[in-house]
Design an enzyme around this catalytic site. Structure first.
Site, PDB file in Angstrom:
ATOM      1  N   VAL A   1      34.326  -0.280  12.589  1.00 16.36           N
ATOM      2  CA  VAL A   1      35.380  -0.759  13.478  1.00 16.36           C
ATOM      3  C   VAL A   1      35.086  -2.158  14.008  1.00 16.36           C
ATOM      4  O   VAL A   1      36.006  -2.976  14.181  1.00 16.36           O
ATOM      5  CB  VAL A   1      35.604   0.241  14.646  1.00 16.36           C
ATOM      6  CG1 VAL A   1      34.358   0.354  15.522  1.00 16.36           C
ATOM      7  CG2 VAL A   1      36.808  -0.157  15.481  1.00 16.36           C
ATOM      8  N   ASP A   2      33.816  -2.480  14.256  1.00 22.78           N
ATOM      9  CA  ASP A   2      33.493  -3.772  14.862  1.00 22.78           C
ATOM     10  C   ASP A   2      33.836  -4.941  13.948  1.00 22.78           C
ATOM     11  O   ASP A   2      34.553  -5.867  14.345  1.00 22.78           O
ATOM     12  CB  ASP A   2      32.008  -3.805  15.236  1.00 22.78           C
ATOM     13  CG  ASP A   2      31.643  -2.772  16.282  1.00 22.78           C
ATOM     14  OD1 ASP A   2      32.481  -2.508  17.156  1.00 22.78           O
ATOM     15  OD2 ASP A   2      30.539  -2.211  16.216  1.00 22.78           O
TER      16      ASP A   2
ATOM     17  N   LEU B   1      28.670  -6.808   1.422  1.00 22.14           N
ATOM     18  CA  LEU B   1      27.525  -6.687   0.542  1.00 22.14           C
ATOM     19  C   LEU B   1      27.275  -5.214   0.272  1.00 22.14           C
ATOM     20  O   LEU B   1      27.076  -4.436   1.209  1.00 22.14           O
ATOM     21  CB  LEU B   1      26.276  -7.310   1.173  1.00 22.14           C
ATOM     22  CG  LEU B   1      26.348  -8.794   1.530  1.00 22.14           C
ATOM     23  CD1 LEU B   1      25.007  -9.255   2.092  1.00 22.14           C
ATOM     24  CD2 LEU B   1      26.734  -9.635   0.325  1.00 22.14           C
TER      25      LEU B   1
ATOM     26  N   CYS C   1      16.838  -6.704   7.559  1.00 23.25           N
ATOM     27  CA  CYS C   1      18.118  -6.844   6.864  1.00 23.25           C
ATOM     28  C   CYS C   1      18.867  -8.076   7.379  1.00 23.25           C
ATOM     29  O   CYS C   1      19.408  -8.862   6.607  1.00 23.25           O
ATOM     30  CB  CYS C   1      18.949  -5.583   7.060  1.00 23.25           C
ATOM     31  SG  CYS C   1      20.533  -5.597   6.199  1.00 23.25           S
TER      32      CYS C   1
ATOM     33  N   GLY D   1      30.335  -8.732  13.394  1.00 26.95           N
ATOM     34  CA  GLY D   1      30.687  -7.798  14.457  1.00 26.95           C
ATOM     35  C   GLY D   1      29.547  -7.460  15.387  1.00 26.95           C
ATOM     36  O   GLY D   1      29.618  -6.460  16.105  1.00 26.95           O
TER      37      GLY D   1
ATOM     38  N   CYS E   1      20.802   2.868   7.889  1.00 29.70           N
ATOM     39  CA  CYS E   1      21.924   3.038   6.968  1.00 29.70           C
ATOM     40  C   CYS E   1      21.525   3.654   5.633  1.00 29.70           C
ATOM     41  O   CYS E   1      22.307   4.394   5.033  1.00 29.70           O
ATOM     42  CB  CYS E   1      22.619   1.697   6.747  1.00 29.70           C
ATOM     43  SG  CYS E   1      21.637   0.465   5.856  1.00 29.70           S
TER      44      CYS E   1
END
EC number: 2.8.1.13
Length: 418
Positions: free
Chosen positions: A35-36, A56, A124, A148, A220
């Site tokens: 959402v961001d 990416l 990252c 974001g 993630c």
């Protein structure tokens, strides 16, 4: 391009900090599928600028493709593309899986093998996200790269400064300490002045399908937060058992693998019958030992920092240091490559980052570095091969002879807080 009607509450607070008419500007938006970043893309589209979305792909789809709250794979890429389609701008997907594996995932596993506590999100940002996206945005002729992240870019007397977000519950400045000045000059963070509730409201009012999408809670690339399984798969030796050793040299039991422990940990040690609760004080990767002790053994007076990145001069400056993402910043100072705390700090783990804020303006990020080693506070001891204990008193070493370790291990070194 989709028509965005009545401005949602808080929309006017977003600022891309670009001079001149925005219709003459090109904004590249880093889109993770959440959402961001989707709201950032919507704000950019509404500004009148030309918008290009870039995602990416960072890891294989597999079992992670349907995870809720992940990023940069599977459904998340589809969500990013759907937002771009709705808003009417071009969206590119670039496969960076190999580079992400080499620079983030493999290093994540290697850090655990070395007895350190890694922060893959910072790595990252330092690599594939800011460095690679930075280059892609430049090649696309962008005037800025918008993300974001919940931080603020504030123009100060000497140029762009990095500041904490307005919403303290969402602030991500700790994870962005390695942002260089060159990157900061090009980056934009339009959500830094908004609360998360406002961002979701913007998404709902604009009809974005990701408006109710949950935030990512885990690393993630780690399914269900089970990082130990991933590390074991990549580095089977990470699960090797070893001894749990008290800071006084007493062997107390056996552990189930260094990957299950981190400095400052109390639960899960599973050693009873002690006069005081035990904490993980140090992980000795060479000997595959978990060194434990009472809470006072965790106290450190300072730390040596590596790979430091400074956004301002920190020499002789009063600073506030944050040594864990959820820790409260504490008074400190920088002496060369050493961070010296005004009072003993606890649970400082090698592999984590020390991020510095300006004591005169607590929202401003001055930079930071990776914690390479720590130094015991007053009364702390280090045992080395000569059978001499070193205690740190007001930043200086004192030597006191002691008996050699009962085990006779000539190569071992214990530090009460490292």
């Amino acid at each position: 391009m989709a028509t965005l009607l009545s401005p949602p509450a808080g929309l006017a607070q977003a600022d891309f900090q670009l001079a001149g008419p925005l219709r003459d500007r090109r904004i590249v938006v880093a889109m993770s599928g959440g959402v961001d970043s989707s709201v950032v893309a919507a704000l950019a589209a509404r500004s009148g600028a030309e918008v290009i979305g870039v995602t990416l792909q960072l890891y294989d789809h597999g079992a992670k493709a349907k995870r809720v709250g992940a990023c940069c794979a599977g459904q998340d890429i589809r969500d990013a593309r759907a937002v771009a389609d709705r808003l009417g701008f071009v969206h590119h997907v670039h496969d960076h899986e190999s580079r992400f594996r080499d620079t983030v995932i493999d290093q994540f596993a290697d850090e655990y093998l070395a007895g350190r506590t890694p922060i893959p999100c910072v790595r990252c940002n330092m690599g594939v996200k800011f460095t690679d996206l930075f280059q892609l945005a430049k090649e696309l002729g962008a005037d800025c790269l918008a993300t974001g992240h919940y931080v603020r870019r504030v123009m100060g007397p000497a140029g762009a400064e990095l500041h904490r977000a307005v919403d303290p519950a969402r602030d991500q400045s700790y994870f962005l300490f390695a942002t260089t000045q060159e990157q900061l000059d090009f980056l934009r963070f339009p959500l830094g002045g908004l609360e998360k509730s406002v961002v979701r409201e913007i998404a709902r009012e604009l009809g974005l399908g990701v408006a109710g999408k949950p935030d990512s809670q885990d690393i993630c690339f780690v399914p269900d937060g089970d990082y130990a399984t991933l590390v074991r798969k990549l580095r089977p030796e990470a699960d090797d058992q070893g001894a749990i050793v008290h800071v006084d040299g007493t062997v107390l039991g056996a552990h189930k693998g260094l990957i299950h422990y981190t400095v400052g940990q109390r639960r899960g040690i599973e050693i009873g019958g002690q006069a005081e609760p035990l904490y993980v004080v140090r992980l000795d990767a060479d000997r595959k030992e978990v060194v434990v002790g009472p809470r006072r053994a965790l106290a450190v007076s300072g730390a040596r920092l590596g790979e430091a990145n400074w956004l301002a001069d920190v020499a002789g400056r009063d600073v506030l240091a944050k040594v864990r993402s959820m820790a409260k910043p504490v008074p400190a100072r920088i002496d060369g490559d050493r961070l010296v705390f005004a009072a003993p700090e606890y649970g400082v783990a090698p592999g984590q980052a020390a991020v510095l804020y300006d004591a005169a303006d607590e929202s401003r990020v001055l930079g930071g570095g990776w914690i390479e080693e720590t130094f015991a506070a007053e009364g702390g001891l280090r045992r080395n091969t000569s059978g001499v204990c070193f205690g740190v008193v007001s930043g200086h070493l004192r030597n006191e002879p002691v008996s050699p370790p009962a085990s006779g291990r000539g190569s071992e070194t214990y530090e009460l807080a490292r």
